[in-house]
Design a protein around this motif. Structure first.
Motif, mmCIF file in Angstrom:
data_model
loop_
_atom_site.group_PDB
_atom_site.id
_atom_site.type_symbol
_atom_site.label_atom_id
_atom_site.label_comp_id
_atom_site.label_asym_id
_atom_site.label_seq_id
_atom_site.Cartn_x
_atom_site.Cartn_y
_atom_site.Cartn_z
ATOM 1 N N VAL A 71 6.778 -35.742 11.321
ATOM 2 C CA VAL A 71 6.783 -34.938 13.013
ATOM 3 C C VAL A 71 8.080 -34.084 12.674
ATOM 4 O O VAL A 71 8.471 -34.021 11.792
ATOM 5 N N LYS A 72 7.572 -32.605 13.579
ATOM 6 C CA LYS A 72 7.727 -31.441 12.734
ATOM 7 C C LYS A 72 9.036 -31.164 14.701
ATOM 8 O O LYS A 72 8.772 -30.372 15.059
ATOM 9 N N PRO A 73 9.730 -31.952 14.578
ATOM 10 C CA PRO A 73 10.765 -32.179 15.787
ATOM 11 C C PRO A 73 11.475 -30.844 15.758
ATOM 12 O O PRO A 73 11.707 -30.082 14.920
ATOM 13 N N SER A 74 12.476 -29.968 17.101
ATOM 14 C CA SER A 74 13.041 -28.971 17.348
ATOM 15 C C SER A 74 14.024 -29.542 16.237
ATOM 16 O O SER A 74 15.050 -28.862 15.440
ATOM 17 N N THR A 75 14.832 -30.739 15.745
ATOM 18 C CA THR A 75 15.932 -31.285 15.640
ATOM 19 C C THR A 75 15.733 -31.290 14.304
ATOM 20 O O THR A 75 14.998 -32.257 14.402
ATOM 21 N N PRO A 76 15.963 -30.775 13.184
ATOM 22 C CA PRO A 76 15.152 -31.821 11.478
ATOM 23 C C PRO A 76 15.486 -32.786 11.261
ATOM 24 O O PRO A 76 16.314 -33.345 11.167
ATOM 25 N N LEU A 77 14.339 -32.993 10.975
ATOM 26 C CA LEU A 77 14.209 -34.380 10.780
ATOM 27 C C LEU A 77 14.685 -34.871 9.211
ATOM 28 O O LEU A 77 15.246 -35.949 8.241
ATOM 29 N N VAL A 78 14.110 -34.508 8.291
ATOM 30 C CA VAL A 78 14.484 -33.608 6.688
ATOM 31 C C VAL A 78 14.483 -32.600 6.220
ATOM 32 O O VAL A 78 14.063 -31.870 6.740
ATOM 33 N N VAL A 79 15.661 -32.298 5.693
ATOM 34 C CA VAL A 79 16.311 -31.194 5.266
ATOM 35 C C VAL A 79 15.829 -30.906 3.669
ATOM 36 O O VAL A 79 16.448 -31.984 2.674
ATOM 37 N N VAL A 80 14.686 -30.305 3.696
ATOM 38 C CA VAL A 80 14.481 -30.550 2.419
ATOM 39 C C VAL A 80 14.636 -28.762 1.636
ATOM 40 O O VAL A 80 14.636 -28.002 1.746
ATOM 41 N N THR A 81 15.169 -29.247 0.514
ATOM 42 C CA THR A 81 15.314 -28.001 -0.841
ATOM 43 C C THR A 81 14.493 -28.197 -1.718
ATOM 44 O O THR A 81 13.358 -29.359 -2.215
ATOM 45 N N GLU A 82 14.503 -27.068 -2.755
ATOM 46 C CA GLU A 82 14.060 -27.436 -4.167
ATOM 47 C C GLU A 82 13.977 -28.748 -4.475
ATOM 48 O O GLU A 82 13.114 -29.029 -5.478
ATOM 49 N N ASP A 83 15.525 -29.036 -4.630
ATOM 50 C CA ASP A 83 15.392 -30.120 -5.712
ATOM 51 C C ASP A 83 15.420 -31.564 -5.050
ATOM 52 O O ASP A 83 15.742 -32.638 -5.394
ATOM 53 N N THR A 84 16.599 -31.213 -3.373
ATOM 54 C CA THR A 84 16.915 -32.132 -2.676
ATOM 55 C C THR A 84 15.900 -33.069 -1.891
ATOM 56 O O THR A 84 15.599 -31.640 -1.044
ATOM 57 N N LEU A 85 16.915 -33.958 -1.474
ATOM 58 C CA LEU A 85 15.886 -34.793 0.232
ATOM 59 C C LEU A 85 16.881 -35.211 0.889
ATOM 60 O O LEU A 85 17.579 -35.871 0.361
ATOM 61 N N VAL A 86 17.217 -34.754 2.426
ATOM 62 C CA VAL A 86 18.303 -35.778 2.472
ATOM 63 C C VAL A 86 18.054 -35.767 4.215
ATOM 64 O O VAL A 86 17.206 -34.518 5.133
ATOM 65 N N LEU A 87 18.220 -36.678 4.899
ATOM 66 C CA LEU A 87 17.861 -36.545 6.992
ATOM 67 C C LEU A 87 19.269 -36.241 6.701
ATOM 68 O O LEU A 87 20.406 -35.471 6.960
ATOM 69 N N GLY A 88 18.236 -35.523 8.466
ATOM 70 C CA GLY A 88 19.120 -34.908 8.900
ATOM 71 C C GLY A 88 20.377 -34.918 10.238
ATOM 72 O O GLY A 88 20.496 -35.679 10.035
ATOM 73 N N ALA A 89 21.534 -33.773 9.788
ATOM 74 C CA ALA A 89 22.344 -34.374 10.664
ATOM 75 C C ALA A 89 22.684 -34.906 11.342
ATOM 76 O O ALA A 89 23.611 -35.868 12.078
ATOM 77 N N ASP A 90 22.065 -34.590 12.812
ATOM 78 C CA ASP A 90 21.406 -34.314 14.189
ATOM 79 C C ASP A 90 21.110 -36.370 13.777
ATOM 80 O O ASP A 90 20.878 -36.681 15.239
#
Length: 225
Positions: A71-90
């Motif tokens: 899902v793509k809510p207004s609050t980032p669920l997953v922060v995606v970069t070229e190399d890593t993934l991390v859960l959204g800070a909020d």
């Protein structure tokens, strides 16, 4: 901003603004993995952990598909970069809150409720099992500390609940059984104290062929006579 909450204790669930959201299995595992990690996870590591029985190329494709289907809510669920993934800070995670309770147990009923819950029951992936084993030991220690604190405050009801939760988590843990025996005696229930002791002794004999220690036996020795 959308309020996001991930539940891992008692089973997986994703809520957006308190409304449950359906998550496909691959994305569900991905969110659970990221919710269990405090730091960013390299994309190849996430793919290998989540799809261990396939090729590296196929695992990478499955990861990309799972990210696309989130899902793509207004609050980032997953922060995606070229190399890593991390859960959204909020994004709120119940397991992280429970870990805070385990690290510094406070005498509150909410702490008992969270600490007695299993982590992702029914999930048998190795990366889940490692966290579950750690959580089991952490919650046992915290529940016994909580029981002692409730008892020192005169709250025998919640002291009993915390000790009983520890026994249910590990039925062979003598220190938790001993606490329950002491609470029954303090409440003026010697018969219940004896039943608690005898139930523990029977299980210990049946499963390990051992006898309870002198410390717990002494609590009920005169009553057994």
């Amino acid at each position: 901003m959308t309020r996001l909450h991930i539940q891992l204790l008692g089973g997986f669930r994703l809520d957006c603004d308190r409304v449950p959201v359906h998550v496909v299995p691959g994305a569900r595992r991905l969110l659970a993995l990221l919710a269990l990690r405090d730091s960013p996870v390299p994309r190849p590591v996430a793919a290998a952990l989540l799809w261990p029985d396939t090729t590296e190329r196929r695992a990478g494709a499955c990861l990309r598909s799972s990210l696309w289907r989130l899902v793509k809510p207004s609050t980032p669920l997953v922060v995606v970069t070229e190399d890593t993934l991390v859960l959204g800070a909020d994004v709120e995670v119940d397991f992280r809150r429970a870990c805070a309770f385990a690290a510094a147990p406070g005498a509150s009923p909410e702490a008992v409720t969270m600490l007695k819950a299993d982590l992702l029951p029914g999930w048998w992936q190795p990366w889940v099992q490692a966290e579950r084993d750690w959580w089991r030991q952490a919650r046992l220690r915290a529940l016994e500390v909580l029981s002692d604190r409730f008892r020192s405050c005169g709250d025998h009801h919640h002291a009993h609940q915390a000790a009983l939760a520890a026994v249910q988590t590990d039925p062979l843990r003598e220190s938790a059984h001993r606490t329950l025996v002491e609470l029954h005696l303090a409440d003026g229930n010697p018969a219940q104290a004896v039943r608690q002791y005898q139930s523990y002794r029977a299980r210990l004999r049946a499963e390990l062929g051992l006898e309870p220690s002198r410390h717990i036996h002494e609590l009920v020795r005169t009553l057994l006579r």
